[in-house]
Design an enzyme around this catalytic site. Structure first.
Site, PDB file in Angstrom:
ATOM      1  N   ARG A  17       5.507 -12.803   9.915  1.00 39.24           N
ATOM      2  CA  ARG A  17       6.098 -11.484   9.712  1.00 39.24           C
ATOM      3  C   ARG A  17       7.508 -11.465  10.275  1.00 39.24           C
ATOM      4  O   ARG A  17       7.826 -12.206  11.207  1.00 39.24           O
ATOM      5  CB  ARG A  17       5.304 -10.432  10.481  1.00 39.24           C
ATOM      6  CG  ARG A  17       4.060  -9.953   9.820  1.00 39.24           C
ATOM      7  CD  ARG A  17       3.336  -9.022  10.766  1.00 39.24           C
ATOM      8  NE  ARG A  17       3.789  -7.637  10.648  1.00 39.24           N
ATOM      9  CZ  ARG A  17       3.304  -6.788   9.757  1.00 39.24           C
ATOM     10  NH1 ARG A  17       2.379  -7.169   8.916  1.00 39.24           N
ATOM     11  NH2 ARG A  17       3.726  -5.550   9.702  1.00 39.24           N
ATOM     12  N   LYS A  57       4.389   0.916   9.499  1.00 39.00           N
ATOM     13  CA  LYS A  57       4.450   2.183   8.767  1.00 39.00           C
ATOM     14  C   LYS A  57       3.801   3.309   9.558  1.00 39.00           C
ATOM     15  O   LYS A  57       4.231   4.455   9.477  1.00 39.00           O
ATOM     16  CB  LYS A  57       3.766   2.016   7.405  1.00 39.00           C
ATOM     17  CG  LYS A  57       4.655   1.283   6.408  1.00 39.00           C
ATOM     18  CD  LYS A  57       4.061   1.291   5.019  1.00 39.00           C
ATOM     19  CE  LYS A  57       2.951   0.263   4.926  1.00 39.00           C
ATOM     20  NZ  LYS A  57       2.492   0.062   3.548  1.00 39.00           N
ATOM     21  N   GLU A 108       0.876  -1.169   0.000  1.00 41.26           N
ATOM     22  CA  GLU A 108       0.000   0.000   0.000  1.00 41.26           C
ATOM     23  C   GLU A 108       0.919   1.227   0.000  1.00 41.26           C
ATOM     24  O   GLU A 108       1.815   1.328   0.841  1.00 41.26           O
ATOM     25  CB  GLU A 108      -0.879   0.011   1.248  1.00 41.26           C
ATOM     26  CG  GLU A 108      -1.822   1.198   1.210  1.00 41.26           C
ATOM     27  CD  GLU A 108      -2.753   1.311   2.402  1.00 41.26           C
ATOM     28  OE1 GLU A 108      -2.743   0.411   3.272  1.00 41.26           O
ATOM     29  OE2 GLU A 108      -3.482   2.312   2.455  1.00 41.26           O
TER      30      GLU A 108
HETATM   31  P1  ATP Z   1       2.900  -2.094   8.150  1.00 40.07           P
HETATM   32  O1  ATP Z   1       2.231  -3.076   9.063  1.00 40.07           O
HETATM   33  O2  ATP Z   1       4.329  -1.868   8.380  1.00 40.07           O
HETATM   34  O3  ATP Z   1       2.157  -0.821   8.015  1.00 40.07           O
HETATM   35  P2  ATP Z   1       1.632  -3.296   5.958  1.00 40.07           P
HETATM   36  O4  ATP Z   1       1.466  -4.749   6.119  1.00 40.07           O
HETATM   37  O5  ATP Z   1       0.453  -2.446   6.212  1.00 40.07           O
HETATM   38  O6  ATP Z   1       2.882  -2.809   6.757  1.00 40.07           O
HETATM   39  P3  ATP Z   1       1.627  -3.358   3.147  1.00 40.07           P
HETATM   40  O7  ATP Z   1       2.058  -2.303   2.226  1.00 40.07           O
HETATM   41  O8  ATP Z   1       0.194  -3.689   3.225  1.00 40.07           O
HETATM   42  O9  ATP Z   1       2.177  -2.933   4.533  1.00 40.07           O
HETATM   43  O10 ATP Z   1       2.479  -4.671   2.945  1.00 40.07           O
HETATM   44  C1  ATP Z   1       2.820  -5.215   1.712  1.00 40.07           C
HETATM   45  C2  ATP Z   1       3.222  -6.648   1.915  1.00 40.07           C
HETATM   46  O11 ATP Z   1       4.335  -6.714   2.809  1.00 40.07           O
HETATM   47  C3  ATP Z   1       2.113  -7.463   2.529  1.00 40.07           C
HETATM   48  O12 ATP Z   1       1.949  -8.628   1.763  1.00 40.07           O
HETATM   49  C4  ATP Z   1       2.598  -7.804   3.895  1.00 40.07           C
HETATM   50  O13 ATP Z   1       2.221  -9.112   4.237  1.00 40.07           O
HETATM   51  C5  ATP Z   1       4.107  -7.691   3.790  1.00 40.07           C
HETATM   52  N1  ATP Z   1       4.716  -7.278   5.058  1.00 40.07           N
HETATM   53  C6  ATP Z   1       4.525  -6.124   5.722  1.00 40.07           C
HETATM   54  N2  ATP Z   1       5.229  -6.097   6.871  1.00 40.07           N
HETATM   55  C7  ATP Z   1       5.907  -7.275   6.932  1.00 40.07           C
HETATM   56  C8  ATP Z   1       6.817  -7.864   7.874  1.00 40.07           C
HETATM   57  N3  ATP Z   1       7.176  -7.236   9.002  1.00 40.07           N
HETATM   58  N4  ATP Z   1       7.316  -9.082   7.590  1.00 40.07           N
HETATM   59  C9  ATP Z   1       6.962  -9.724   6.461  1.00 40.07           C
HETATM   60  N5  ATP Z   1       6.121  -9.233   5.543  1.00 40.07           N
HETATM   61  C10 ATP Z   1       5.584  -8.028   5.757  1.00 40.07           C
HETATM   62 MG    MG Z   2      -1.221  -3.728   5.241  1.00 39.80          MG
END
Ligand code: ATP
Ligand code: MG
Length: 574
Positions: free
Chosen positions: A274, A284, A48
């Site tokens: 994760r 984020k 995102e």
């Molecule tokens: P955050 O929780 O940091 O805001 P998010 O999951 O909202 O991150 P996205 O942009 O939705 O961020 O994530 C894109 C991809 O990255 C998703 O498929 C998510 O599963 C993966 N992802 C995000 N954070 C992690 C992490 N700490 N470890 C592994 N994969 C991750």
């Molecule tokens: Mg997300």
């Protein structure tokens, strides 16, 4: 704590390059290909664009792109841009730059969920016509109240049994902009008593009179992530939709949409743990607050766990990939030591970083028997680990800078470096002996008077003398003054926020700025993005803030590897 999740050793190989590497995801993919379920596999990385990528995303990227590469398939980059209030073009650009930097490429396959808005809208209408979606007039608070709890079922909305005609009319008018934000939502009609809260008539569309970075003012209704995501996968023909564990509980909903819509393909979602790292926050939302509230210099601050920050700090992409490979792909959440990341990065830098001379706290040395005005170009090896890196010329003169810490007037027993009357080696130059200590009125040492032995040129003595210490040095006539920034963890405890507000756990000493450091002249044209070893001090790289008269260097890492030491002790003890 065990940080090893697979049988591949940390730093073994870049993600996916070793064919014998396997994990539960690769086993599923291999079986699907073997059974003929798919001819070729397609994955995607779906960020995102509401922030910069962090090292947690690097794990997801290495898995998504790595699995596709290992099985000869492809990986799409798809922006899940369904929330225009938080998304920006700056993030869209930065995310692409960071993925390329990490070493992955989506080729032609760049997509946006917003590219499917029309199709998603049509499918929403399809569900309304099938009696499987309805427009709800309840407020957000009322909807929450009707939702029930984990132990109590929810209650149906009074608007749940609206006629299909009325739903079609209202949804059309939502799209046309007749209603203010929040006045109505479109919900899937599933089951308000489901034990899975995600199945209790989740929202599919909300009214949001907001400009979108890509679709502009075209839309004032936007699909929810949970509605857009699975259908976007289906449109792209994603065979294996790999994501982190928090989406496991959403899978039944994604499957429900796929089962009830005329989608062109059926993606299979597989969840993995994760990445969590000690002393680090990977969210984020939190990172955005660190930036907005001025705790750091920006998303790319060298203390940030963002890829832009790690890059600015001097971490090579290869080290990050090796780290992620070493962590492996598992089903259960755990926390990885920050030291394991440092270890992987050091491993790469030790092999690849060229050595240079720099003095962080300079102390003047005058070599009394060395002719004034003479300059000798000393040959200094660039990297003892890599003969192909060759050597460079470093000017040697009568006045030099050495490290203040490398001299003690009254040395304790185990201090072997320079002291009154003692001889040491200056790396690749000469042996020098300290003859006199010069102090200012306040008693501070300001200069050392030394003599050198001309027979030791290059740093070896024909008579076999072997000083116990070898120091680095810089010609005072040629030295370039520099600012050097040293970094420590951004948070002072391994589990930031465990006891409450995580912002109170910020480390007040996470950055130390040194002025008046001296670096060898060759460092004037070290390009951004290149990390070198300042001999005996650590790994350093030029910072973006450098200007022609004022170079700035970041300390990437010290030379000490505490993680490797702990691992070795652990092995001895077990
Ligand atoms: P955050 O929780 O940091 O805001 P998010 O999951 O909202 O991150 P996205 O942009 O939705 O961020 O994530 C894109 C991809 O990255 C998703 O498929 C998510 O599963 C993966 N992802 C995000 N954070 C992690 C992490 N700490 N470890 C592994 N994969 C991750
Ligand atoms: Mg997300």
């Amino acid at each position: 704590m065990s940080t090893q999740e697979t049988n591949s050793p940390p730093g073994a190989s870049p993600a996916g390059t070793s064919p014998e590497r396997s994990d539960f995801i690769r086993e599923i993919v291999a079986a699907d290909l073997r059974d003929g379920k798919h001819q070729t596999i397609v994955t995607r990385f779906p960020p995102e664009p509401n922030g910069y990528l962090h090292i947690g995303h690097a794990k997801a990227i290495c898995i998504d792109f790595g699995v596709a590469r290992d099985f000869g398939g492809r990986c799409n980059l798809r922006f899940d841009d369904t929330n225009p209030t938080r998304e920006e073009q700056e993030y869209i650009d930065a995310i692409q730059e960071d993925i390329h930097w990490l070493g992955f490429d989506w080729g032609e396959h760049l997509y946006f969920a917003s590219g499917y808005f029309e199709q998603l809208y049509e499918w929403a209408v399809y569900l309304i016509k099938a009696g499987k979606a309805y427009v709800d007039d309840l407020s957000a608070d009322e909807i929450r109240e009707h939702r029930g709890t984990l132990t109590e079922p929810g209650r149906n909305s009074p608007w749940r049994e609206r006629s299909i005609e009325e739903n079609l009319d209202l949804f059309d008018r939502m799209r046309k902009g007749e209603f203010p934000d929040g006045a109505r939502v479109l919900r899937a009609k599933i089951d308000m008593a489901s034990p899975n809260m995600n199945m209790r008539d989740p929202a599919m569309y909300r009214i949001l009179h907001a400009e979108h970075p890509r679709t502009g003012a075209k839309w004032c209704v936007y699909p929810m992530y949970d509605y857009a995501h699975g259908q976007s996968d289906a449109i792209e023909g994603i065979t294996h939709s790999l994501c982190s564990l928090e989406f496991e509980i959403h899978r039944p909903l994604y499957d429900w949409f796929i089962d009830n819509l005329p989608v062109p393909s059926r993606p299979r979602q597989i969840e993995f743990a994760r990445l969590n790292i000690t002393y680090t926050v990977l969210s984020k939302r939190v990172l955005l607050r660190l930036v907005n509230d001025g705790y750091v210099r920006g998303w790319n601050d060298p203390r940030m766990p963002t890829l832009a920050g790690l890059r600015r700090r001097g971490f090579p992409a290869e080290g990050i990939r090796d780290f992620v490979t070493g962590v492996g792909v598992a089903k259960a959440d755990n926390v990885i030591e920050f030291g394991q990341l440092e270890h992987a990065v050091r491993d790469v830098l030790n092999r690849k970083a060229e050595r240079r001379f720099a003095v962080l706290a300079p102390l003047k040395v005058v070599i009394e028997n060395y002719p004034e005005g003479r300059v000798e170009e000393m040959d200094v090896v660039n990297n003892p680990e890599d003969p192909s890196a060759g050597s460079r010329k470093v000017p040697f003169t009568r006045e030099l800078w050495i490290e203040r810490d490398d001299f003690m007037e009254e040395p304790p027993a185990k201090f072997f470096r320079l002291a009154p009357g003692r001889e040491v080696r200056l790396r690749s130059a000469y042996f020098v002996t300290c003859r006199e200590v010069v102090k200012d009125a306040a008693g501070e040492i300001v200069e050392l008077r030394c003599t050198y032995d001309p027979a030791t040129r290059g740093g070896d003595s024909p008579d076999g003398r072997r000083p116990k210490a070898t120091l680095h040095w810089i010609s005072a006539d040629h030295a370039m003054p520099a600012e050097v920034r040293l970094y420590d963890h951004l948070f002072s405890r391994p589990d930031p926020g465990a006891d409450g507000d995580l912002f109170t756990d910020l480390n007040p000493d996470s950055e130390t700025v040194l002025q008046g450091c001296m670096v060898e002249p060759s460092l004037a044209d070290l390009p951004l993005g290149e990390t070198v070893q300042f001999e005996r001090l650590g790994y350093f790289c030029p910072d973006l803030d450098s200007t022609p008269g004022h170079p700035v260097f970041n300390r990437t890492l010290t030379l000490k590897d505490t993680w490797a030491k702990l691992q070795a002790q652990g092995k001895q003890n077990s």
